[in-house]
Design a protein around this motif. Structure first.
Motif, mmCIF file in Angstrom:
data_model
loop_
_atom_site.group_PDB
_atom_site.id
_atom_site.type_symbol
_atom_site.label_atom_id
_atom_site.label_comp_id
_atom_site.label_asym_id
_atom_site.label_seq_id
_atom_site.Cartn_x
_atom_site.Cartn_y
_atom_site.Cartn_z
ATOM 1 N N ALA A 1 0.894 -1.551 0.253
ATOM 2 C CA ALA A 1 -0.129 0.077 -0.107
ATOM 3 C C ALA A 1 0.653 1.161 0.143
ATOM 4 O O ALA A 1 0.738 2.879 -0.641
ATOM 5 N N ALA A 2 1.399 1.237 0.265
ATOM 6 C CA ALA A 2 2.853 2.758 0.841
ATOM 7 C C ALA A 2 3.115 3.378 -0.496
ATOM 8 O O ALA A 2 3.352 4.263 -0.948
ATOM 9 N N PRO A 3 3.884 2.534 -1.629
ATOM 10 C CA PRO A 3 4.160 2.547 -2.428
ATOM 11 C C PRO A 3 3.637 2.756 -3.556
ATOM 12 O O PRO A 3 3.614 3.584 -3.971
ATOM 13 N N LEU A 4 2.377 2.308 -3.237
ATOM 14 C CA LEU A 4 0.903 2.627 -3.867
ATOM 15 C C LEU A 4 1.115 4.076 -4.123
ATOM 16 O O LEU A 4 0.485 4.955 -4.512
ATOM 17 N N ARG A 5 0.570 4.422 -2.738
ATOM 18 C CA ARG A 5 -0.216 5.998 -1.892
ATOM 19 C C ARG A 5 0.571 6.856 -2.120
ATOM 20 O O ARG A 5 0.713 7.666 -3.129
ATOM 21 N N ALA A 6 2.579 6.140 -1.814
ATOM 22 C CA ALA A 6 3.474 7.164 -3.168
ATOM 23 C C ALA A 6 4.019 7.816 -4.743
ATOM 24 O O ALA A 6 3.995 8.548 -5.192
ATOM 25 N N PHE B 1 -1.822 6.297 -5.529
ATOM 26 C CA PHE B 1 -2.986 5.624 -6.046
ATOM 27 C C PHE B 1 -3.607 5.820 -4.678
ATOM 28 O O PHE B 1 -3.216 6.082 -3.909
ATOM 29 N N GLU B 2 -4.879 5.779 -5.555
ATOM 30 C CA GLU B 2 -5.648 5.821 -3.718
ATOM 31 C C GLU B 2 -6.011 4.212 -3.102
ATOM 32 O O GLU B 2 -6.300 3.681 -4.281
ATOM 33 N N VAL B 3 -5.294 4.538 -2.237
ATOM 34 C CA VAL B 3 -5.353 2.553 -1.953
ATOM 35 C C VAL B 3 -6.209 2.933 -0.098
ATOM 36 O O VAL B 3 -5.656 4.167 0.510
ATOM 37 N N PRO B 4 -7.160 1.993 0.084
ATOM 38 C CA PRO B 4 -7.421 1.422 1.161
ATOM 39 C C PRO B 4 -6.979 1.055 2.058
ATOM 40 O O PRO B 4 -5.604 0.652 2.485
ATOM 41 N N GLU B 5 -7.026 2.111 3.422
ATOM 42 C CA GLU B 5 -6.380 1.965 5.059
ATOM 43 C C GLU B 5 -6.067 -0.126 5.007
ATOM 44 O O GLU B 5 -5.343 -0.248 5.153
ATOM 45 N N SER B 6 -7.723 -0.564 4.979
ATOM 46 C CA SER B 6 -7.904 -1.418 4.353
ATOM 47 C C SER B 6 -8.536 -2.474 3.969
ATOM 48 O O SER B 6 -9.087 -1.750 3.389
ATOM 49 N N VAL B 7 -8.232 -3.566 3.860
ATOM 50 C CA VAL B 7 -8.527 -4.397 2.581
ATOM 51 C C VAL B 7 -9.251 -5.866 3.128
ATOM 52 O O VAL B 7 -8.953 -6.321 3.601
ATOM 53 N N THR B 8 -10.824 -6.105 3.013
ATOM 54 C CA THR B 8 -11.298 -6.988 3.282
ATOM 55 C C THR B 8 -11.404 -8.032 2.324
ATOM 56 O O THR B 8 -11.114 -7.765 1.217
ATOM 57 N N HIS B 9 -11.728 -9.558 2.686
ATOM 58 C CA HIS B 9 -11.245 -10.585 1.911
ATOM 59 C C HIS B 9 -13.116 -10.281 0.717
ATOM 60 O O HIS B 9 -13.096 -10.115 -0.167
ATOM 61 N N LEU B 10 -14.396 -9.466 1.717
ATOM 62 C CA LEU B 10 -15.063 -9.113 0.878
ATOM 63 C C LEU B 10 -14.786 -8.144 -0.333
ATOM 64 O O LEU B 10 -15.151 -8.010 -1.447
ATOM 65 N N ASP B 11 -14.189 -6.949 -0.049
ATOM 66 C CA ASP B 11 -13.533 -5.953 -1.337
ATOM 67 C C ASP B 11 -12.737 -6.720 -2.480
ATOM 68 O O ASP B 11 -12.667 -6.170 -3.192
#
Length: 100
Positions: free
Chosen positions: A3-8, A11-21
């Motif tokens: 997530a950190a490199p994608l945000r840098a 990219f919009e990356v949520p703080e947490s990702v669930t299995h349903l996401d």
């Protein structure tokens, strides 16, 4: 974390990702593809490996590469036919034997 490199990179990356996401996003991807997904086949794997071998050998041994392609295809056909007659554990043991 990925997530950190994608945000840098912006990219919009949520703080947490669930299995349903993940399942929901997977569904969106499949719909955008029109549910056309090309799964690899034994033949496509053989062709991929043969093409890489050919590059590695710099196309120096076309007869040998052709023979390897033929033998691999015959072996793959045999395994496909036999796979319906053997247990999964037997196939795993066979695969380990082929790779070692």
């Amino acid at each position: 974390s990925v997530a950190a490199p994608l945000r840098a990179a912006g990219f919009e990356v949520p703080e947490s990702v669930t299995h349903l996401d993940v399942l929901a996003y997977e569904g969106k991807m499949l719909k955008s593809l029109g549910w056309r997904v090309n799964l690899p086949t034994i033949g496509s794997w053989i062709e991929l490996l043969i093409s890489r071998l050919n590059v590695l050998l710099r196309n120096a041994c076309p007869d040998v590469v052709s023979w390897i392609r033929e033998q691999s295809t015959l072996a793959a056909r045999f395994l496909v036919v036999r796979s319906s007659q053997v247990e999964l554990g037997d196939l795993q043991a066979l695969a380990i034997g082929l790779l070692s």
